[in-house]
Design a protein around this motif. Structure first.
Motif: not given
Ligand code: ADP
Length: 672
Positions: A294, A296, A301
């Motif tokens: 994950s 950003t 996200e």
């Protein structure tokens, strides 16, 4: 040793209903048990199907979700982990054709391979005339003169040919051809300009202009305007494809220029934007501080998936909202039944959450990887609404359960009915056996006494007149008993065979009763019983068969005398009312228990034990009385107290209600 005599034949065993009952009940029980067990299995099967369906749905959702995210359709992309070439159309571009997120191809070391990095700004490359020979320089200058003139012959066709014939360095040759083309354009000679531009494209594909940018791009851009509609798309795609896959700082503005030609130009611009976005994403991705799936980027996200071990390998990325949207879209498109709920997660992040208290039916946990990245998707399917899911199965259970219960009930009723019929038959058979023995007995006794008396009269001395009278009286009585018995048996047999016949005519009941009482008085006297009669009301003639009514009365009086103790009175009564007449016979005998009141009217039924035979009789008298009363549309009532006596009352209408019934066989209708 004493010999004991044994009967030669054993009496026939009393039949039982065990086997027949078992044969009726057992199959029904087995069927019911099998039915209920299959209903239970039906429930288990429904659960099993739900689990199977759940597993299948989970797998389907996971695959469809993965396909949607990769947007590769059912067949996986043929791109593979190799650097793609120049796509022929915008749709062939592996990044652009994705609906979601972005992707890029990089080497194991992290070097961006596709989309290719934008080439560094070109260094201007001015022309050095010194590179030319003397002769070439002269020819070049002549051309320069020509370009300034802007005359119709500005292309300087002959001068260019002259310059090219000097065999100049390719770059000079390319630039000279290109400039001649521009001059021809300016002079309005489009045909010559196009030919020259085509010459640049064909002969000098790698040549760079003085600015350092490829001449070919500019030449092709200018050529577009001279192309026919059929040629245009091919050239446009080739140019745009090259601008996108071999980008430099001018590519974007050149692509923007292409949009004036329509066609795929707009989409190529989108491809270029997608590539640009992928390049920026790739740069940020490599600069990220915390490694993981994950990440950003631009405030959102992103999920990033890659097969880092592969060289080269694709890195695939999409935003959380894109993933959620895609997952929802997939579930919607699959049109899952309402009773299923789905939860989905990507990597360790939950995208869709189903209520936790539901029963889980299936899970698909897969790392889908094609030529691109590996995407760890987990899809779980739950039973959201068990009531709806099991509704059909429950309805089936109720339907078949009711059917089974109904069948079992029907079998039970059948069983009870069969058992009752069996018992009745058994009783009837016993009664018939008793009847045969009673009849034999009843026949034997009078015949024996008549025989004794006649033998005595034959053998003995002359009897006194008094004894003779006595013997005659006895013989007459015994004959009467015999004829009464035979009459009863014949009546019964006629009735059974439906051969009875009655003749209805106006009958004087008072006379009939008087005559019968007188006739039976001698039998009463013999038994020490006094017979008397009473009449009440205004006598009226009755429509009846006199002979039949007399048989009825004889049977009642015979019973009363039989059961009366010595010295008691038997009263025969006749009472006339407006429409009816009551004929009764009352005695002061032992009476009949209430429980027997109904049964004494059955054929062959006798109270007490047949072995003891307290009173003579064969059990037909009262059934005949009842039948004859019914033939006259009347009925018989009994009132009796044990120890006090009995009164049998025959109620008859003065005019029979159904005269026709007289000629019908008697029914088995119950008393009164
Ligand atoms: P049976 O030939 O035995 O008299 P019936 O049908 O006339 O057959 O009577 C059936 C049974 O009813 C008799 O066995 C007897 O026990 C009982 N019964 C009939 N009439 C009388 C009566 N007046 N007093 C007492 N018992 C009676």
């Amino acid at each position: 040793m004493p010999w004991r005599s044994r009967p030669l034949h054993r009496p026939p065993a009393r039949p039982h209903f065990y086997w027949q009952g078992a044969l009726i009940i057992l199959p029904a029980l087995l069927l019911a048990a099998a039915g209920f067990s299959s209903l239970r299995r039906d429930h288990a099967l429904a659960t099993h199907q739900a689990l199977e369906a759940g597993g299948k749905i989970a797998e389907e959702v996971a695959q469809a979700f993965w396909r949607e995210m990769m947007n590769t359709g059912p067949e996986t992309s043929s791109t593979g982990n190799v650097v793609p070439g120049t796509p022929a159309t915008p749709e062939e571009d592996p990044i652009f054709h994705r609906s979601y997120g972005t992707a890029f191809l990089e080497s194991k070391e992290g070097a961006l391979l596709y989309p290719r990095p934008v080439a560094a700004p070109s260094i201007p490359l001015p022309l050095e005339l010194l590179e030319l020979t003397q002769e070439q320089q002269i020819a070049w200058r002549t051309l320069e003169e020509q370009w300034k003139e802007q005359t119709p012959s500005a292309s300087g066709d002959g001068r260019l040919r002259l310059f090219l014939s000097t065999n100049p360095p390719p770059r000079f040759a390319a630039i000279a051809t290109f400039r001649c083309a521009l001059a021809a354009e300016r002079a309005g000679d489009a045909r010559v300009a196009a030919a020259l531009l085509q010459g640049v494209v064909t002969n000098f594909p790698d040549a760079q202009g003085e600015t350092g940018f490829p001449l070919r791009d500019f030449a092709e851009l200018r050529l577009l305007s001279s192309r026919t509609p059929t040629e245009l798309p091919g050239l446009l795609n080739a140019l745009a494809g090259r601008l996108v896959t071999q980008p430099n700082i001018l590519s974007a503005s050149l692509l923007a220029n292409l949009t004036t030609y329509g066609g795929t130009a707009e989409r190529w611009l989108r491809v270029q934007e997608a590539h640009e976005r992928a390049r920026i994403f790739a740069a940020s991705f490599h600069q990220r501080e915390t490694p993981g799936d994950s990440f950003t980027f631009q405030g959102e996200e992103w999920f990033v998936f890659e097969n880092a071990e592969e060289n080269p390998h694709w890195v695939t990325a999409f935003t959380r909202s894109e993933a959620t949207h895609a997952c929802e879209g997939v579930i919607h498109a699959l049109k899952l039944p309402r009773h299923f709920a789905v939860s989905a997660s990507l990597g360790g992040t939950t995208l869709l959450q189903a209520s936790a208290d539901k029963r889980e039916l299936g899970t698909a946990r897969s790392s889908y990887s094609a030529n691109m990245a590996t995407v760890p998707i987990t899809v779980r399917v739950f039973l959201a609404d068990p009531d709806t899911f099991y509704a059909e199965q429950r309805a089936r259970t109720l339907r078949f359960g009711a059917l089974i219960a109904l069948s079992a009930g029907a079998v039970l009723i059948g069983f009870v009915a069969a058992r009752r019929a069996f018992r009745n038959q058994q009783q009837l058979s016993e009664m018939k056996t008793n009847f045969v023995s009673s009849v034999s007995h009843e026949l034997r006794a009078p015949i024996a006494s008549v025989r004794l008396m006649t033998e005595e009269l034959q053998q003995g001395a002359e009897p006194s007149p008094q004894k003779l009278r006595q013997y005659h009286g006895f013989i007459v009585q015994e004959c009467r008993r015999l004829s009464d018995l035979i009459e009863n048996v014949l009546d019964f047999s006629r009735r059974e065979q439906g051969r009875e016949q009655f003749e209805f005519e106006p009958t004087d009941l008072v006379r009939l009763v008087e005559t019968t009482v007188v006739w039976m008085a001698s039998y009463g006297g013999e038994k020490g019983v006094i017979l008397e009669s009473v009449h009440i009301g205004e006598p009226e003639p009755i429509e009846a068969d006199g002979r039949a009514l007399q048989r009825l009365l004889v049977n009642l009086i015979d019973n009363a005398i039989k059961h009366s103790p010595n010295g008691e009175k038997v009263t025969v009564g006749l009472e006339f009312e407006r429409r009816r007449v009551f004929l009764w016979v009352e005695d002061r005998g032992p009476g009949i228990p209430l429980s027997e009141h109904e049964r004494i009217f059955e054929r062959f039924y006798r109270t007490g034990s047949e072995l003891r035979r307290e009173t003579p009789g064969v059990g037909l008298g009262l059934s005949i009385v009842k039948h004859l009363a019914e033939v006259h549309s009347g009925r018989v009532l009994v009132r009796s107290d044990v120890g006090k006596g009995s009164r049998f009352t025959v109620e008859l209408p003065l005019v029979p209600r159904q005269p026709d019934a007289a000629n019908l066989p008697a029914t088995e209708s119950s008393l009164c």
